[in-house]
Design a protein around this motif. Structure first.
Motif, PDB file in Angstrom:
ATOM      1  N   LEU A 227       0.829  -1.204   0.000  1.00 42.39           N
ATOM      2  CA  LEU A 227       0.000   0.000   0.000  1.00 42.39           C
ATOM      3  C   LEU A 227       0.868   1.261   0.000  1.00 42.39           C
ATOM      4  O   LEU A 227       0.530   2.261  -0.648  1.00 42.39           O
ATOM      5  CB  LEU A 227      -0.935  -0.002   1.211  1.00 42.39           C
ATOM      6  CG  LEU A 227      -2.042  -1.063   1.215  1.00 42.39           C
ATOM      7  CD1 LEU A 227      -2.837  -1.000   2.509  1.00 42.39           C
ATOM      8  CD2 LEU A 227      -2.974  -0.884   0.011  1.00 42.39           C
ATOM      9  N   ALA A 228       1.984   1.210   0.723  1.00 42.72           N
ATOM     10  CA  ALA A 228       2.910   2.345   0.713  1.00 42.72           C
ATOM     11  C   ALA A 228       3.514   2.535  -0.671  1.00 42.72           C
ATOM     12  O   ALA A 228       3.685   3.667  -1.151  1.00 42.72           O
ATOM     13  CB  ALA A 228       4.012   2.134   1.751  1.00 42.72           C
ATOM     14  N   TYR A 229       3.840   1.407  -1.323  1.00 40.97           N
ATOM     15  CA  TYR A 229       4.354   1.491  -2.692  1.00 40.97           C
ATOM     16  C   TYR A 229       3.313   2.113  -3.622  1.00 40.97           C
ATOM     17  O   TYR A 229       3.639   2.979  -4.444  1.00 40.97           O
ATOM     18  CB  TYR A 229       4.740   0.098  -3.188  1.00 40.97           C
ATOM     19  CG  TYR A 229       4.860   0.016  -4.694  1.00 40.97           C
ATOM     20  CD1 TYR A 229       5.919   0.619  -5.357  1.00 40.97           C
ATOM     21  CD2 TYR A 229       3.875  -0.625  -5.456  1.00 40.97           C
ATOM     22  CE1 TYR A 229       6.016   0.579  -6.733  1.00 40.97           C
ATOM     23  CE2 TYR A 229       3.964  -0.677  -6.827  1.00 40.97           C
ATOM     24  CZ  TYR A 229       5.028  -0.070  -7.467  1.00 40.97           C
ATOM     25  OH  TYR A 229       5.117  -0.097  -8.831  1.00 40.97           O
ATOM     26  N   VAL A 230       2.060   1.693  -3.501  1.00 40.24           N
ATOM     27  CA  VAL A 230       0.990   2.252  -4.340  1.00 40.24           C
ATOM     28  C   VAL A 230       0.847   3.751  -4.088  1.00 40.24           C
ATOM     29  O   VAL A 230       0.649   4.538  -5.026  1.00 40.24           O
ATOM     30  CB  VAL A 230      -0.344   1.525  -4.071  1.00 40.24           C
ATOM     31  CG1 VAL A 230      -1.496   2.232  -4.783  1.00 40.24           C
ATOM     32  CG2 VAL A 230      -0.267   0.072  -4.541  1.00 40.24           C
ATOM     33  N   ALA A 231       0.976   4.170  -2.822  1.00 39.63           N
ATOM     34  CA  ALA A 231       0.869   5.597  -2.496  1.00 39.63           C
ATOM     35  C   ALA A 231       1.970   6.404  -3.178  1.00 39.63           C
ATOM     36  O   ALA A 231       1.720   7.482  -3.734  1.00 39.63           O
ATOM     37  CB  ALA A 231       0.932   5.787  -0.984  1.00 39.63           C
ATOM     38  N   THR A 232       3.205   5.887  -3.159  1.00 37.90           N
ATOM     39  CA  THR A 232       4.294   6.610  -3.831  1.00 37.90           C
ATOM     40  C   THR A 232       4.098   6.598  -5.343  1.00 37.90           C
ATOM     41  O   THR A 232       4.402   7.589  -6.016  1.00 37.90           O
ATOM     42  CB  THR A 232       5.662   5.992  -3.488  1.00 37.90           C
ATOM     43  OG1 THR A 232       5.681   4.605  -3.871  1.00 37.90           O
ATOM     44  CG2 THR A 232       5.942   6.097  -1.995  1.00 37.90           C
ATOM     45  N   ASP A 233       3.587   5.499  -5.879  1.00 44.67           N
ATOM     46  CA  ASP A 233       3.388   5.431  -7.325  1.00 44.67           C
ATOM     47  C   ASP A 233       2.296   6.392  -7.783  1.00 44.67           C
ATOM     48  O   ASP A 233       2.317   6.858  -8.926  1.00 44.67           O
ATOM     49  CB  ASP A 233       3.041   3.994  -7.746  1.00 44.67           C
ATOM     50  CG  ASP A 233       3.827   3.543  -8.969  1.00 44.67           C
ATOM     51  OD1 ASP A 233       4.975   4.014  -9.122  1.00 44.67           O
ATOM     52  OD2 ASP A 233       3.320   2.736  -9.754  1.00 44.67           O
ATOM     53  N   THR A 234       1.339   6.682  -6.917  1.00 45.35           N
ATOM     54  CA  THR A 234       0.312   7.671  -7.241  1.00 45.35           C
ATOM     55  C   THR A 234       0.960   9.014  -7.565  1.00 45.35           C
ATOM     56  O   THR A 234       0.575   9.702  -8.513  1.00 45.35           O
ATOM     57  CB  THR A 234      -0.670   7.834  -6.067  1.00 45.35           C
ATOM     58  OG1 THR A 234      -1.282   6.574  -5.785  1.00 45.35           O
ATOM     59  CG2 THR A 234      -1.752   8.854  -6.391  1.00 45.35           C
ATOM     60  N   VAL A 235       1.964   9.368  -6.790  1.00 45.59           N
ATOM     61  CA  VAL A 235       2.678  10.633  -7.016  1.00 45.59           C
ATOM     62  C   VAL A 235       3.453  10.584  -8.332  1.00 45.59           C
ATOM     63  O   VAL A 235       3.485  11.558  -9.087  1.00 45.59           O
ATOM     64  CB  VAL A 235       3.636  10.929  -5.841  1.00 45.59           C
ATOM     65  CG1 VAL A 235       4.421  12.212  -6.096  1.00 45.59           C
ATOM     66  CG2 VAL A 235       2.856  11.039  -4.536  1.00 45.59           C
TER      67      VAL A 235
END
Length: 424
Positions: A227-235
């Protein structure tokens, strides 16, 4: 049986063999149809359906918000049912939604139909990625590069056809473009029908008699690291907002830059993606190589922000050159991120729950569509310093993601299940 030399060469050019080539054709047909509709959807709802500006904006916002659920929902279903059947059903759902828009001008119905279409669209995108992951095996990065190249070419063809039709400016022309979009989904469904079903590790495990009955697939919603990876990929997906909102608005509010530069920079973006996506993909063919690409990716984002900021400080020629350099930098960032995101999103997902994990990752691009316009308009409102901060913030996010995934990547780096080749 040994493959013929010519056949072997073709398979090397297109990972996944015959099914891989068919799915690329599906992508081309799909994107041509999307290109027909995307460039005229606002005009259709305005001039044909008679909606106000506020109604069109609300329709787009609501359908987009509902469509976000399509990615995780589609991924979850694909872990349980045959992938090709689900994909065909989604393509037919998109076709039905497009045809349904032709039948009514009632606002409530248009809103509901658009939401259904957006739901199917986001789900189909994730399932197409999942199919490529399973069919291309260790060559999935090259396949993704070919897919993006074909998709961009299809989008451009659809856009050119739409521009020619718009020259007529008639209601019939608008309706024909929408019908063409619907027919493209029907054609995509028929082509998918001919594709073989790739083996699914999740369904094989679920059906194995030797697997303990209590074993359950991993849940991405409980995987904090993913989920943290997905959050950074959103940026990192914010490059999309730069081209759709940032550059056009920045140019529109400039006193010394011709407004005609905006569409030319979009053309530059499209041409660069078509020309460079496949060649640059070879630098990210393993999970660890994709992680290393985050370093030049951060530099590309930082350079894009700095050149955007500097474009406000010079004369017309200087501004044009700097804006062109900014567009090129953000396009390189888009190309590199496409490779990195494709590989890492799959490598970090357990084989037994790839669909569910990729569905959650699909939320990154969906969420960006909401926060992206806000981020770039904030950069524009702040002025040159805003663009510098914008680029630096995304560059920093690249560094965070580089550290975040370091200990999560499987060994060996390819991280591909042995069951990846389609069987007939």
């Amino acid at each position: 049986m040994n493959a013929k030399p010519g056949e072997t060469a073709r398979h090397k050019r297109v990972p996944g063999g015959r099914d891989g080539r068919r799915m690329l054709l599906v992508a081309l047909v799909d994107r041509v149809g999307s290109g027909l509709w995307a460039s005229v959807s606002v005009l259709y709802f305005t001039y044909v359906s008679g909606l106000s500006l506020a109604e069109v904006g609300t329709l787009a916002a609501v359908s987009g918000a509902i469509g976000i659920a399509g990615a995780p929902l589609g991924g979850r279903i694909a872990d349980r049912l045959p992938l090709t059947r689900v994909l065909i059903a989604l393509q037919l759902l998109r076709a039905l939604a497009s045809f349904a828009l032709l039948t009514t001008h009632d606002y409530a119905l248009l809103l509901a139909i658009s939401a259904v279409g957006a739901l199917g669209d986001r789900a189909a995108n994730v399932l197409t990625k999942l199919y490529a992951t399973r069919i291309a095996g260790p060559d999935r990065v090259r396949y993704q590069a070919l897919n993006r190249t074909i998709a961009n070419a299809g989008w451009a063809l659809g856009g050119l056809a739409a521009a020619a039709a718009l020259a007529l400016g008639t209601t019939t022309a608008y309706r024909c473009l929408l019908a063409g979009d619907a027919l493209s989904f029907v054609a995509a469904a028929l082509l998918t029908l001919r594709c073989g079903e790739p083996p699914s590790p999740s369904r094989i495990v679920a059906g194995s008699r030797t697997e303990p009955a209590s074993t359950r697939p991993a849940n991405p919603w409980r995987d904090r690291a993913y989920l943290a990876y997905v959050a950074t990929d959103t940026v990192l997906f914010l490059d999309d907002a730069v081209f759709k909102v940032g550059l056009p608005l920045w140019i529109a509010h400039s006193d010394h830059v011709p407004h005609g530069l905006a569409p030319l920079l979009l053309v530059l973006n499209n041409v660069m993606v078509v020309a460079l996506q496949v060649p640059l993909a070879r630098f990210g063919t393993t999970s660890e190589a994709a992680r290393r690409l985050l370093v030049p990716l951060s530099a590309a984002f930082a350079l894009g922000g700095i050149t955007m900021a500097l474009s406000a400080t010079g004369g017309t020629l200087t501004a044009i050159l700097l804006l062109t350099a900014a567009a090129a930098a953000f396009t390189v960032a888009e190309i590199l991120h496409a490779t990195v995101s494709w590989e890492l999103s799959v490598a970090l997902a357990p084989d037994t729950a790839q669909g569910a994990y990729l569905g959650v990752h699909g939320l990154a691009q969906s969420a960006q569509r909401s926060i992206g316009p806000l981020a770039v308009t904030a950069a524009i409102a702040t002025g040159p310093l805003g663009w510098t901060t914008f680029g630096a913030a995304i560059a920093l996010t690249c560094a965070i993601q580089h550290h975040l995934v370091r200990d999560r990547l499987p060994q060996p780096a390819l991280s591909v299940a042995p069951i990846t080749v389609s069987e007939h």
